[in-house]
Design a protein around this motif. Structure first.
Motif, PDB file in Angstrom:
ATOM      1  N   SER A 123      16.993 -14.702  -1.482  1.00 32.48           N
ATOM      2  CA  SER A 123      15.958 -15.549  -2.086  1.00 32.48           C
ATOM      3  C   SER A 123      15.658 -16.748  -1.199  1.00 32.48           C
ATOM      4  CB  SER A 123      16.409 -16.022  -3.469  1.00 32.48           C
ATOM      5  OG  SER A 123      16.603 -14.930  -4.333  1.00 32.48           O
ATOM      6  N   ALA A 124      16.705 -17.360  -0.639  1.00 34.10           N
ATOM      7  CA  ALA A 124      16.498 -18.507   0.252  1.00 34.10           C
ATOM      8  C   ALA A 124      15.697 -18.106   1.478  1.00 34.10           C
ATOM      9  CB  ALA A 124      17.843 -19.100   0.671  1.00 34.10           C
ATOM     10  N   ALA A 125      15.996 -16.906   2.007  1.00 32.73           N
ATOM     11  CA  ALA A 125      15.282 -16.431   3.196  1.00 32.73           C
ATOM     12  C   ALA A 125      13.831 -16.079   2.867  1.00 32.73           C
ATOM     13  CB  ALA A 125      16.004 -15.219   3.783  1.00 32.73           C
ATOM     14  N   VAL A 126      13.637 -15.334   1.780  1.00 31.35           N
ATOM     15  CA  VAL A 126      12.298 -14.854   1.438  1.00 31.35           C
ATOM     16  C   VAL A 126      11.383 -16.000   1.021  1.00 31.35           C
ATOM     17  CG1 VAL A 126      10.988 -13.438  -0.182  1.00 31.35           C
ATOM     18  CG2 VAL A 126      13.094 -12.548   0.816  1.00 31.35           C
ATOM     19  N   PHE A 127      11.919 -16.921   0.206  1.00 32.00           N
ATOM     20  CA  PHE A 127      11.079 -17.984  -0.345  1.00 32.00           C
ATOM     21  C   PHE A 127      11.111 -19.265   0.486  1.00 32.00           C
ATOM     22  CE2 PHE A 127      12.041 -15.445  -4.235  1.00 32.00           C
ATOM     23  CZ  PHE A 127      10.738 -15.038  -4.492  1.00 32.00           C
ATOM     24  N   ASP A 166      -3.125 -20.710   6.068  1.00 31.00           N
ATOM     25  CA  ASP A 166      -2.348 -21.917   6.340  1.00 31.00           C
ATOM     26  C   ASP A 166      -0.905 -21.714   5.874  1.00 31.00           C
ATOM     27  OD1 ASP A 166      -2.224 -22.305   3.533  1.00 31.00           O
ATOM     28  OD2 ASP A 166      -3.957 -23.634   3.537  1.00 31.00           O
ATOM     29  N   ALA A 167      -0.065 -22.757   6.010  1.00 36.54           N
ATOM     30  CA  ALA A 167       1.366 -22.613   5.729  1.00 36.54           C
ATOM     31  C   ALA A 167       1.623 -22.201   4.276  1.00 36.54           C
ATOM     32  CB  ALA A 167       2.090 -23.927   6.033  1.00 36.54           C
ATOM     33  N   LEU A 168       0.904 -22.808   3.325  1.00 41.73           N
ATOM     34  CA  LEU A 168       1.120 -22.476   1.919  1.00 41.73           C
ATOM     35  C   LEU A 168       0.643 -21.058   1.616  1.00 41.73           C
ATOM     36  CD1 LEU A 168       1.956 -23.178  -0.923  1.00 41.73           C
ATOM     37  CD2 LEU A 168      -0.266 -24.300  -1.250  1.00 41.73           C
ATOM     38  N   GLU A 169      -0.516 -20.694   2.118  1.00 38.13           N
ATOM     39  CA  GLU A 169      -1.030 -19.339   1.886  1.00 38.13           C
ATOM     40  C   GLU A 169      -0.104 -18.300   2.507  1.00 38.13           C
ATOM     41  OE1 GLU A 169      -5.844 -20.383   1.826  1.00 38.13           O
ATOM     42  OE2 GLU A 169      -4.799 -19.965   3.723  1.00 38.13           O
ATOM     43  N   ALA A 170       0.413 -18.606   3.696  1.00 35.41           N
ATOM     44  CA  ALA A 170       1.360 -17.690   4.337  1.00 35.41           C
ATOM     45  C   ALA A 170       2.628 -17.548   3.502  1.00 35.41           C
ATOM     46  CB  ALA A 170       1.707 -18.187   5.741  1.00 35.41           C
ATOM     47  N   GLY A 171       3.079 -18.674   2.927  1.00 35.74           N
ATOM     48  CA  GLY A 171       4.259 -18.616   2.075  1.00 35.74           C
ATOM     49  C   GLY A 171       4.044 -17.750   0.852  1.00 35.74           C
ATOM     50  N   LEU A 172       2.834 -17.777   0.294  1.00 38.35           N
ATOM     51  CA  LEU A 172       2.532 -16.963  -0.889  1.00 38.35           C
ATOM     52  C   LEU A 172       2.587 -15.461  -0.577  1.00 38.35           C
ATOM     53  CD1 LEU A 172      -0.394 -19.069  -2.389  1.00 38.35           C
ATOM     54  CD2 LEU A 172       1.887 -18.756  -3.383  1.00 38.35           C
ATOM     55  N   VAL A 173       2.345 -15.102   0.674  1.00 41.31           N
ATOM     56  CA  VAL A 173       2.425 -13.689   1.066  1.00 41.31           C
ATOM     57  C   VAL A 173       3.840 -13.159   0.865  1.00 41.31           C
ATOM     58  CG1 VAL A 173       2.252 -12.116   3.038  1.00 41.31           C
ATOM     59  CG2 VAL A 173       0.488 -13.845   2.673  1.00 41.31           C
ATOM     60  N   PHE A 174       4.837 -14.035   0.968  1.00 41.85           N
ATOM     61  CA  PHE A 174       6.227 -13.605   0.842  1.00 41.85           C
ATOM     62  C   PHE A 174       6.652 -13.407  -0.614  1.00 41.85           C
ATOM     63  CE2 PHE A 174       6.051 -15.112   5.096  1.00 41.85           C
ATOM     64  CZ  PHE A 174       7.080 -14.494   5.787  1.00 41.85           C
ATOM     65  N   VAL A 175       5.832 -13.850  -1.571  1.00 48.02           N
ATOM     66  CA  VAL A 175       6.206 -13.740  -2.979  1.00 48.02           C
ATOM     67  C   VAL A 175       6.423 -12.286  -3.414  1.00 48.02           C
ATOM     68  CG1 VAL A 175       5.430 -14.159  -5.350  1.00 48.02           C
ATOM     69  CG2 VAL A 175       5.207 -15.951  -3.624  1.00 48.02           C
ATOM     70  N   PRO A 176       5.534 -11.326  -3.080  1.00 47.11           N
ATOM     71  CA  PRO A 176       5.812  -9.941  -3.482  1.00 47.11           C
ATOM     72  C   PRO A 176       7.123  -9.399  -2.902  1.00 47.11           C
ATOM     73  CG  PRO A 176       3.536 -10.180  -2.746  1.00 47.11           C
ATOM     74  CD  PRO A 176       4.226 -11.452  -2.406  1.00 47.11           C
ATOM     75  N   ILE A 177       7.442  -9.780  -1.668  1.00 42.45           N
ATOM     76  CA  ILE A 177       8.719  -9.349  -1.086  1.00 42.45           C
ATOM     77  C   ILE A 177       9.867  -9.900  -1.922  1.00 42.45           C
ATOM     78  CG2 ILE A 177      10.193  -9.415   0.962  1.00 42.45           C
ATOM     79  CD1 ILE A 177       7.686  -9.830   2.636  1.00 42.45           C
ATOM     80  N   GLY A 178       9.759 -11.196  -2.284  1.00 44.86           N
ATOM     81  CA  GLY A 178      10.796 -11.806  -3.094  1.00 44.86           C
ATOM     82  C   GLY A 178      10.934 -11.165  -4.460  1.00 44.86           C
ATOM     83  N   ALA A 179       9.806 -10.829  -5.077  1.00 47.15           N
ATOM     84  CA  ALA A 179       9.849 -10.205  -6.393  1.00 47.15           C
ATOM     85  C   ALA A 179      10.544  -8.846  -6.327  1.00 47.15           C
ATOM     86  CB  ALA A 179       8.433 -10.049  -6.942  1.00 47.15           C
ATOM     87  N   GLY A 180      10.190  -8.053  -5.328  1.00 42.28           N
ATOM     88  CA  GLY A 180      10.842  -6.760  -5.156  1.00 42.28           C
ATOM     89  C   GLY A 180      12.321  -6.904  -4.854  1.00 42.28           C
ATOM     90  N   TYR A 181      12.649  -7.884  -4.036  1.00 40.67           N
ATOM     91  CA  TYR A 181      14.049  -8.124  -3.671  1.00 40.67           C
ATOM     92  C   TYR A 181      14.872  -8.510  -4.893  1.00 40.67           C
ATOM     93  CZ  TYR A 181      18.134 -10.108  -1.374  1.00 40.67           C
ATOM     94  OH  TYR A 181      19.422 -10.382  -0.995  1.00 40.67           O
ATOM     95  N   LEU A 182      14.357  -9.438  -5.710  1.00 44.73           N
ATOM     96  CA  LEU A 182      15.093  -9.887  -6.888  1.00 44.73           C
ATOM     97  C   LEU A 182      15.318  -8.734  -7.864  1.00 44.73           C
ATOM     98  CD1 LEU A 182      13.298 -13.303  -7.527  1.00 44.73           C
ATOM     99  CD2 LEU A 182      15.611 -12.976  -6.664  1.00 44.73           C
ATOM    100  N   GLY A 207      10.374  -5.304  -0.223  1.00 46.97           N
ATOM    101  CA  GLY A 207      11.369  -6.152  -0.872  1.00 46.97           C
ATOM    102  C   GLY A 207      12.368  -5.343  -1.673  1.00 46.97           C
ATOM    103  N   ILE A 208      11.913  -4.276  -2.330  1.00 43.40           N
ATOM    104  CA  ILE A 208      12.815  -3.399  -3.084  1.00 43.40           C
ATOM    105  C   ILE A 208      13.836  -2.764  -2.141  1.00 43.40           C
ATOM    106  CG2 ILE A 208      12.924  -1.224  -4.366  1.00 43.40           C
ATOM    107  CD1 ILE A 208      10.235  -2.044  -5.659  1.00 43.40           C
ATOM    108  N   GLY A 209      13.370  -2.303  -0.991  1.00 44.87           N
ATOM    109  CA  GLY A 209      14.291  -1.719  -0.019  1.00 44.87           C
ATOM    110  C   GLY A 209      15.352  -2.708   0.427  1.00 44.87           C
ATOM    111  N   MET A 210      14.941  -3.943   0.691  1.00 43.59           N
ATOM    112  CA  MET A 210      15.910  -4.979   1.082  1.00 43.59           C
ATOM    113  C   MET A 210      16.956  -5.199  -0.005  1.00 43.59           C
ATOM    114  SD  MET A 210      13.716  -8.046   2.774  1.00 43.59           S
ATOM    115  CE  MET A 210      12.590  -7.817   4.134  1.00 43.59           C
TER     116      MET A 210
END
Length: 476
Positions: free
Chosen positions: A140-144, A293-309, A362-365
């Motif tokens: 979670s720390a890495a993804v988010f 931008d930085a915030l929009e790029a960060g939002l791209v990682f949200v689906p990965i985080g959701a699958g990971y969790l 994210g699910i695979g991770m």
């Protein structure tokens, strides 16, 4: 039974150390502009942390075995918090780099203690749950990390800008110091041990000689010194091996005689080679190729985080039924998701259409990470917990640096053809790494992962006989 609050207290320490590794990717551009830094200085803001952390992990694990894991954990948290304050207040890049190096060294002290504490206070099903929580926290720390950094910079809290990315560690660090001393039991290795200073120097230098060219080599075009450094790392490793007959070695050779531990470390190395490298090229692609931008790029990682969790929560139940094959399934899911992502990027679909594929990745991770760590730790007695944790964390740092070095060559070697082409080169490499991980999973003992995660409703397995009496010192 571990005290309530033990696990959250130590996991908070893990969270801020992993977060700081990834959040800096967002903080660096604005910090460079604010401090008028040159590119070489910016590289050292990133590299200084990873080099210091990677070269002190094994020494940190040994210090915990000798002087108490809670004590060294608290020292590491305190030092990390002070260094974070120095980063946030840095007037120039020299101070920032120095503070980042101290941060990395502090992370190298505290991180090995966490898995060692987890291994010594938990057994059976509780151990599996604790390791899964560790993996969940780390992922979670890495993804988010990128999202949190983007939010902090966008909010510009108290006008701090990029400095908030470091100062956010202060309240967390202070809270951990206030709580951990009361709720984390003390433990240390039962053997009469001492710190082999000569061995510590050899291992530290060997890791620096390995990680430095991996971190800096691509940017400098792989000059001769990088290859000399690799050779020097190998020579220093052989020099340490020649000392293994001495009393109290930093790494007990008995660890590597266990098939589950050795194959698990290589599997973890493969996993981390794919994770850090993926986050790097994905962040580069969405910002350079899609103009986010930085915030929009960060939002791209949200689906990965959701699958990971979601997958991390499901993984223990699957491991109880399928054992080591859950790792292979996770790796194959990752490979399929990355190949599909490669196809979609080639078609230049909108960012929104990438969300389901990022979720799959994210699910695979999530399916792979916790079972690897549970399998590795299941056969390690508490007296070897510190050394095992140090080796695992060193594999994480080494795998991350190696993966970033390789993918950097691929990405920047093709970036002249466009960010999309460069990203696809990186994705194919990452899919290959995932397939290697699926293969390495077959080398793990068949029963180890199941033993690490008993099925729901079964009694927690007792500590193994070798672990009885493995702790000395108060447990309060």
């Amino acid at each position: 039974m571990p005290r309530a609050g033990t696990l959250p207290a130590v996991l908070a320490g893990v969270f801020i150390t992993i977060l700081d590794f990834f959040i800096v990717n967002v903080a660096v551009p604005t910090a460079q502009s604010d401090l008028h830094a040159d590119p070489a200085a910016v590289q050292w803001v990133v590299a200084g942390y990873s080099l210091a952390c990677g070269s002190t992990l094994i020494i940190g694990s040994r210090l915990g075995d000798m002087y108490g894991r809670r004590r060294v954990f608290l020292i590491g948290v305190g030092l990390f918090t002070l260094a974070s304050a120095a980063c946030g207040a840095a007037p120039d890049t020299s101070v920032l780099i120095a503070a980042r190096i101290v941060q990395g060294a502090a992370a190298g002290l505290l991180m090995p203690q966490v898995l060692a504490i987890v291994r010594t206070v938990h057994t059976g099903r509780d151990l599996a749950r604790a390791v899964n929580a560790y993996a969940l926290t780390m992922g979670s720390a890495a993804v988010f990390g990128q999202l949190i950094g983007g939010l902090l910079i966008q909010a510009d809290v108290f006008g701090l800008g990029w400095r908030a990315c470091f100062l956010i560690n202060l309240p967390v660090g202070i809270a951990v110091l206030a709580v951990a001393g009361r709720v984390v039991p003390e433990s240390r290795a039962s053997d009469a041990v001492r710190l082999d200073l000569g061995g510590a120097a050899l291992i530290g230098l060997a890791l620096v000689a390995l990680l430095l060219p991996l971190t800096e080599g691509r940017e400098q075009g792989w000059p001769l010194w990088t290859w000399a450094s690799f050779a020097g790392s190998l020579a220093l490793g052989f020099a340490y091996r020649a000392r293994r007959h001495r009393d109290s070695p930093l790494i007990d050779g008995a660890l590597f005689r266990e098939r589950g531990f050795t194959s698990g470390v290589f599997a973890y190395l493969a996993f981390t080679m794919g994770m850090a490298a993926y986050f790097l090229v994905l962040a580069l692609y969405v910002q350079e190729g899609r103009g986010l931008d930085a915030l929009e790029a960060g939002l791209v990682f949200v689906p990965i985080g959701a699958g990971y969790l979601a997958a991390s929560m499901l993984a223990p139940r699957l491991v109880a039924r399928l054992g080591r094959q859950v790792i292979a399934i996770g790796a194959l899911v990752r490979a399929a998701g990355l190949v599909l992502l490669c196809v979609m990027v080639a078609q230049e679909v909108s960012i929104g259409w990438l969300v389901p594929v990022l979720l799959i990745d994210g699910i695979g991770m999530g399916l792979a990470l916790a079972p690897i760590m549970s399998t590795v730790l299941a056969g390690v007695s508490p007296r070897h917990a510190g050394a095992a944790s140090g080796v695992l964390n060193t594999a994480q740092q080494t795998g991350g640096a190696l993966g970033v070095g390789v993918i950097g060559v691929l990405y920047y070697g093709a970036v002249s053809e466009g960010p999309s082409v460069a990203f696809r080169h990186g994705l194919l490499y990452l899919a290959g790494v995932a397939l290697v991980l699926a293969g390495l999973a077959q080398l793990l003992p068949r029963a180890a992962a199941r033993a690490a995660t008993p099925p729901p409703g079964s009694p927690a397995s007792p500590a193994d006989p070798a672990s009885r009496g493995a702790e000395v010192g108060p447990r309060t």
